[in-house]
Design a protein around this motif. Structure first.
Motif, PDB file in Angstrom:
ATOM      1  N   THR A 166      39.515  34.080  60.053  1.00 12.70           N
ATOM      2  CA  THR A 166      40.685  33.859  59.186  1.00 12.70           C
ATOM      3  C   THR A 166      40.299  34.068  57.719  1.00 12.70           C
ATOM      4  O   THR A 166      41.032  34.707  56.953  1.00 12.70           O
ATOM      5  N   ALA A 167      39.132  33.533  57.338  1.00 10.65           N
ATOM      6  CA  ALA A 167      38.660  33.713  55.963  1.00 10.65           C
ATOM      7  C   ALA A 167      38.418  35.190  55.661  1.00 10.65           C
ATOM      8  O   ALA A 167      38.749  35.672  54.570  1.00 10.65           O
ATOM      9  N   ALA A 168      37.874  35.931  56.632  1.00  8.93           N
ATOM     10  CA  ALA A 168      37.633  37.366  56.439  1.00  8.93           C
ATOM     11  C   ALA A 168      38.954  38.113  56.255  1.00  8.93           C
ATOM     12  O   ALA A 168      39.062  39.014  55.408  1.00  8.93           O
ATOM     13  N   GLN A 169      39.983  37.737  57.028  1.00  8.14           N
ATOM     14  CA  GLN A 169      41.304  38.355  56.879  1.00  8.14           C
ATOM     15  C   GLN A 169      41.907  38.042  55.521  1.00  8.14           C
ATOM     16  O   GLN A 169      42.535  38.899  54.882  1.00  8.14           O
ATOM     17  N   GLN A 170      41.706  36.816  55.060  1.00 13.02           N
ATOM     18  CA  GLN A 170      42.242  36.419  53.753  1.00 13.02           C
ATOM     19  C   GLN A 170      41.573  37.206  52.623  1.00 13.02           C
ATOM     20  O   GLN A 170      42.225  37.541  51.629  1.00 13.02           O
ATOM     21  N   ILE A 171      40.291  37.506  52.793  1.00 12.77           N
ATOM     22  CA  ILE A 171      39.598  38.324  51.789  1.00 12.77           C
ATOM     23  C   ILE A 171      40.214  39.712  51.737  1.00 12.77           C
ATOM     24  O   ILE A 171      40.445  40.264  50.653  1.00 12.77           O
ATOM     25  N   SER A 198      45.940  42.674  47.550  1.00  7.49           N
ATOM     26  CA  SER A 198      46.773  42.084  46.506  1.00  7.49           C
ATOM     27  C   SER A 198      46.261  42.490  45.123  1.00  7.49           C
ATOM     28  O   SER A 198      47.051  42.817  44.221  1.00  7.49           O
ATOM     29  N   LEU A 199      44.931  42.484  44.960  1.00 10.73           N
ATOM     30  CA  LEU A 199      44.340  42.933  43.701  1.00 10.73           C
ATOM     31  C   LEU A 199      44.694  44.388  43.414  1.00 10.73           C
ATOM     32  O   LEU A 199      45.065  44.747  42.297  1.00 10.73           O
ATOM     33  N   LEU A 200      44.553  45.234  44.451  1.00 14.80           N
ATOM     34  CA  LEU A 200      44.842  46.663  44.272  1.00 14.80           C
ATOM     35  C   LEU A 200      46.325  46.880  43.959  1.00 14.80           C
ATOM     36  O   LEU A 200      46.673  47.726  43.127  1.00 14.80           O
ATOM     37  N   LYS A 201      47.186  46.119  44.610  1.00 15.02           N
ATOM     38  CA  LYS A 201      48.623  46.242  44.334  1.00 15.02           C
ATOM     39  C   LYS A 201      48.912  45.911  42.873  1.00 15.02           C
ATOM     40  O   LYS A 201      49.626  46.656  42.177  1.00 15.02           O
ATOM     41  N   ASN A 202      48.345  44.800  42.388  1.00 15.05           N
ATOM     42  CA  ASN A 202      48.576  44.397  40.996  1.00 15.05           C
ATOM     43  C   ASN A 202      47.892  45.327  40.004  1.00 15.05           C
ATOM     44  O   ASN A 202      48.319  45.423  38.850  1.00 15.05           O
ATOM     45  N   ALA A 203      46.822  45.998  40.470  1.00 17.50           N
ATOM     46  CA  ALA A 203      46.153  46.956  39.587  1.00 17.50           C
ATOM     47  C   ALA A 203      47.061  48.137  39.274  1.00 17.50           C
ATOM     48  O   ALA A 203      47.044  48.669  38.153  1.00 17.50           O
ATOM     49  N   PHE A 204      47.880  48.552  40.269  1.00 14.30           N
ATOM     50  CA  PHE A 204      48.663  49.770  40.101  1.00 14.30           C
ATOM     51  C   PHE A 204      50.157  49.524  39.915  1.00 14.30           C
ATOM     52  O   PHE A 204      50.962  50.446  40.007  1.00 14.30           O
ATOM     53  N   ASN A 205      50.520  48.275  39.626  1.00 11.35           N
ATOM     54  CA  ASN A 205      51.879  48.009  39.147  1.00 11.35           C
ATOM     55  C   ASN A 205      51.851  47.444  37.730  1.00 11.35           C
ATOM     56  O   ASN A 205      52.884  47.076  37.180  1.00 11.35           O
ATOM     57  N   GLY A 206      50.634  47.363  37.141  1.00 13.31           N
ATOM     58  CA  GLY A 206      50.488  46.936  35.757  1.00 13.31           C
ATOM     59  C   GLY A 206      50.206  45.464  35.556  1.00 13.31           C
ATOM     60  O   GLY A 206      49.866  45.038  34.440  1.00 13.31           O
ATOM     61  N   GLU A 207      50.328  44.652  36.614  1.00 10.76           N
ATOM     62  CA  GLU A 207      50.165  43.204  36.468  1.00 10.76           C
ATOM     63  C   GLU A 207      48.732  42.808  36.100  1.00 10.76           C
ATOM     64  O   GLU A 207      48.516  41.873  35.337  1.00 10.76           O
ATOM     65  N   LEU A 208      47.757  43.509  36.644  1.00 12.82           N
ATOM     66  CA  LEU A 208      46.361  43.121  36.444  1.00 12.82           C
ATOM     67  C   LEU A 208      45.953  43.203  34.975  1.00 12.82           C
ATOM     68  O   LEU A 208      45.130  42.420  34.506  1.00 12.82           O
ATOM     69  N   THR A 209      46.520  44.150  34.249  1.00 14.33           N
ATOM     70  CA  THR A 209      46.152  44.341  32.833  1.00 14.33           C
ATOM     71  C   THR A 209      47.309  44.012  31.892  1.00 14.33           C
ATOM     72  O   THR A 209      47.336  44.480  30.753  1.00 14.33           O
ATOM     73  N   ASP A 263      33.264  41.503  48.236  1.00 18.69           N
ATOM     74  CA  ASP A 263      32.305  42.131  49.148  1.00 18.69           C
ATOM     75  C   ASP A 263      31.149  41.188  49.468  1.00 18.69           C
ATOM     76  O   ASP A 263      30.681  41.125  50.607  1.00 18.69           O
ATOM     77  N   GLN A 264      30.696  40.468  48.461  1.00 17.84           N
ATOM     78  CA  GLN A 264      29.593  39.525  48.682  1.00 17.84           C
ATOM     79  C   GLN A 264      30.020  38.402  49.624  1.00 17.84           C
ATOM     80  O   GLN A 264      29.261  38.009  50.525  1.00 17.84           O
ATOM     81  N   LEU A 265      31.225  37.903  49.431  1.00 15.74           N
ATOM     82  CA  LEU A 265      31.729  36.841  50.299  1.00 15.74           C
ATOM     83  C   LEU A 265      31.949  37.370  51.718  1.00 15.74           C
ATOM     84  O   LEU A 265      31.628  36.687  52.705  1.00 15.74           O
ATOM     85  N   ALA A 266      32.480  38.596  51.833  1.00 13.70           N
ATOM     86  CA  ALA A 266      32.697  39.197  53.154  1.00 13.70           C
ATOM     87  C   ALA A 266      31.376  39.392  53.885  1.00 13.70           C
ATOM     88  O   ALA A 266      31.287  39.176  55.101  1.00 13.70           O
ATOM     89  N   ALA A 267      30.326  39.780  53.157  1.00 15.88           N
ATOM     90  CA  ALA A 267      29.005  39.968  53.762  1.00 15.88           C
ATOM     91  C   ALA A 267      28.456  38.642  54.271  1.00 15.88           C
ATOM     92  O   ALA A 267      27.846  38.575  55.350  1.00 15.88           O
ATOM     93  N   GLU A 268      28.687  37.595  53.508  1.00 10.75           N
ATOM     94  CA  GLU A 268      28.219  36.275  53.929  1.00 10.75           C
ATOM     95  C   GLU A 268      28.975  35.799  55.178  1.00 10.75           C
ATOM     96  O   GLU A 268      28.383  35.229  56.102  1.00 10.75           O
ATOM     97  N   LEU A 269      30.281  36.058  55.225  1.00  6.51           N
ATOM     98  CA  LEU A 269      31.063  35.689  56.404  1.00  6.51           C
ATOM     99  C   LEU A 269      30.598  36.474  57.630  1.00  6.51           C
ATOM    100  O   LEU A 269      30.514  35.919  58.728  1.00  6.51           O
ATOM    101  N   ALA A 270      30.312  37.758  57.447  1.00  7.09           N
ATOM    102  CA  ALA A 270      29.826  38.584  58.556  1.00  7.09           C
ATOM    103  C   ALA A 270      28.492  38.047  59.076  1.00  7.09           C
ATOM    104  O   ALA A 270      28.245  38.029  60.288  1.00  7.09           O
ATOM    105  N   LYS A 271      27.644  37.599  58.150  1.00  8.06           N
ATOM    106  CA  LYS A 271      26.362  37.017  58.531  1.00  8.06           C
ATOM    107  C   LYS A 271      26.571  35.744  59.348  1.00  8.06           C
ATOM    108  O   LYS A 271      25.898  35.517  60.373  1.00  8.06           O
ATOM    109  N   GLN A 272      27.514  34.909  58.917  1.00  9.50           N
ATOM    110  CA  GLN A 272      27.783  33.663  59.633  1.00  9.50           C
ATOM    111  C   GLN A 272      28.400  33.937  61.005  1.00  9.50           C
ATOM    112  O   GLN A 272      28.121  33.209  61.974  1.00  9.50           O
TER     113      GLN A 272
END
Length: 463
Positions: free
Chosen positions: A163-168, A174-185, A431-440
């Protein structure tokens, strides 16, 4: 545990034929091409999915009086089946536990066996050579109960990790969506509003830069042709640069809903920031050579993985397909979920690229390669790619002409760099958090093997 180790009283090792009967399925098998997506009777085969498909042919049903173990001869997969089913024809063995052996106990014991991996070779011959542990029937039930209790706890933890991996992944998109609709900046843009060009000014700048680059290409070509003629026309005549590709009007785009953009941003075709695209080498690569040939497998999360490389020794193709820092590669053909995968070259390491990749020759004065890479890996680009891709048997394709006509979010180079910087920081943390989850997750699976080892050594019931 080996046979030489001390067993509890009443425990003993026996050969395969004292543990299992092999059920004949020679006249009750179905080939994969005959599977149905839905039907009356489940098909059990050696695949990773528990149920491979369905059949409506009642004559093929394997009627069983008690649960059996289905073994994948090629895959080493064990399945516990407690209902009538149709047998998949490709490489399964149906094993019926002998009298006095509890089926669930037999199943978990099989899971504890460490069979040598022979790739896609058959493994049943190796299974038949194994020794199988028989214990009193009441102990078998106790072992099964303990295993399942511990597995339930482990599976609960695995569920939380997944579930945590899916949320990541959801957060990434969500980050990419906000990057290309102007919200991120949005906040950054308000602080730099006085220094940013309007959409019309930016479009004019892009068109001028594109035309200047093409004019320089033509001038360089004319110089090369003159040099070639002076050298007595020795060798191949330099190729004339392609004319600038004609782009479809963005107004014609109706395949997907384009998001509303802030002032100074606009939608246009991706080809506006390129001088075209280029397919990689079709020459056969080799295990060793002068320079690496990057393939789809080397493209991971928008970056290049410099492991598992193949190489080229061909000087001509090395010259033609040599990559530079900042180049962007697009995977044009593969399975539907992998076509469109995009990565950027972040180092000066020498390499060329394979024929099923496309190099996007983007104009670096007006485009940040990281911004382009992030965009092509976003859901909006993937969604458009699904509309224009050509589908074949287990494979999709997006050619260069379709790629340059992708809708693309344009903003100033200065803001592109800011978008890319923010994404790089946040996605690296993802990516770092996803790698840690994969390890676990891997550790959780190993924990299951530890439970099985304890169960069949006699120590699990002592805990």
């Amino acid at each position: 545990m080996t046979a030489e180790q001390q067993l509890p009283e009443g425990w003993e090792y026996v050969p395969f034929n004292m543990f299992f009967n092999v059920v004949s399925i020679s006249d009750k098998k179905i080939s994969q091409k005959e599977y149905l997506d839905n039907g009356k009777y489940p098909v059990i085969d050696q695949g990773n999915l528990f149920i491979g498909g369905y059949s409506n042919d009642e004559s093929l049903i394997l009627k069983i009086s008690s649960p059996v173990i289905v073994f994948g001869d090629h895959t080493k997969c064990f399945k516990y089946v407690s209902f009538p089913f149709v047998a998949g024809a490709d490489g399964i063995k149906v094993l019926e536990p002998q009298n006095g052996i509890y089926p669930k106990y037999a199943y978990y014991y099989c899971l504890s066996i460490d069979l040598t991996d022979r790739g896609y070779s058959r493994h049943f011959a190796f299974l038949k050579k194994c020794q199988f542990l028989i214990v009193p029937i009441e102990t078998q039930q106790a072992i099964v109960n303990k295993i399942e209790s511990l597995f339930d706890e482990i599976d609960e933890g695995i569920g939380r990790l997944k579930t945590a991996a899916q949320q990541i992944q959801q957060y990434r998109q969500s980050l990419l969506k906000n990057a290309f609709n102007g919200e991120l900046t949005k906040e950054w843009r308000s602080k730099h509003a006085d220094t940013l060009p309007s959409a019309n000014e930016l479009l004019a700048q892009i068109q001028t830069t594109r035309e200047q680059h093409h004019a320089q290409q033509l001038a360089d070509w004319q110089t090369a042709v003159s040099q070639w003629e002076q050298n007595g026309k020795e060798g191949k005549k330099p190729s004339k640069p392609s004319t600038l590709k004609k782009l479809e009007s963005i107004e014609k785009l109706n395949e997907i809903e384009l998001t509303e953009l802030p002032d100074g941003w606009f939608w246009e075709r991706l080809g506006l920031i390129t001088l075209g695209v280029e397919y990689g080498t079709s020459a056969k690569s080799q295990p060793e050579g002068k320079v690496p040939v990057l393939r789809m497998g080397n493209m991971q999360n928008g970056k290049i993985d410099w492991t598992d490389l193949v190489y080229s020794d061909n000087d001509e193709e090395i010259k033609q397909y040599s990559l530079k820092k900042g180049d962007v590669l697009f995977n044009r053909t593969n399975s539907p979920e992998l076509v469109g995968k995009t990565s950027i070259i972040e180092t000066d390491e020498k390499a060329i690229f394979a024929g099923y990749l496309i190099r996007i020759n983007h104009l670096k004065e007006i485009t940040d390669g990281r911004y382009l890479t992030y965009f092509l890996n976003s859901m909006i680009a993937k969604k458009y790619g699904n509309f224009v891709k050509t589908d074949g048997v287990n494979q999709s394709n997006i050619n260069g002409q379709k790629l340059i006509n992708y809708p693309f979010v344009f903003c100033s180079l200065k803001e592109q760099k800011e978008v890319a910087d923010i994404l790089e920081q946040k996605l690296t943390a993802c990516d770092q958090l996803a790698a840690e989850l994969a390890k676990q997750l891997k550790q959780a699976e190993l924990l299951k093997q530890a439970v099985l080892k304890a169960a069949f050594s006699g120590s699990l019931l002592d805990k």
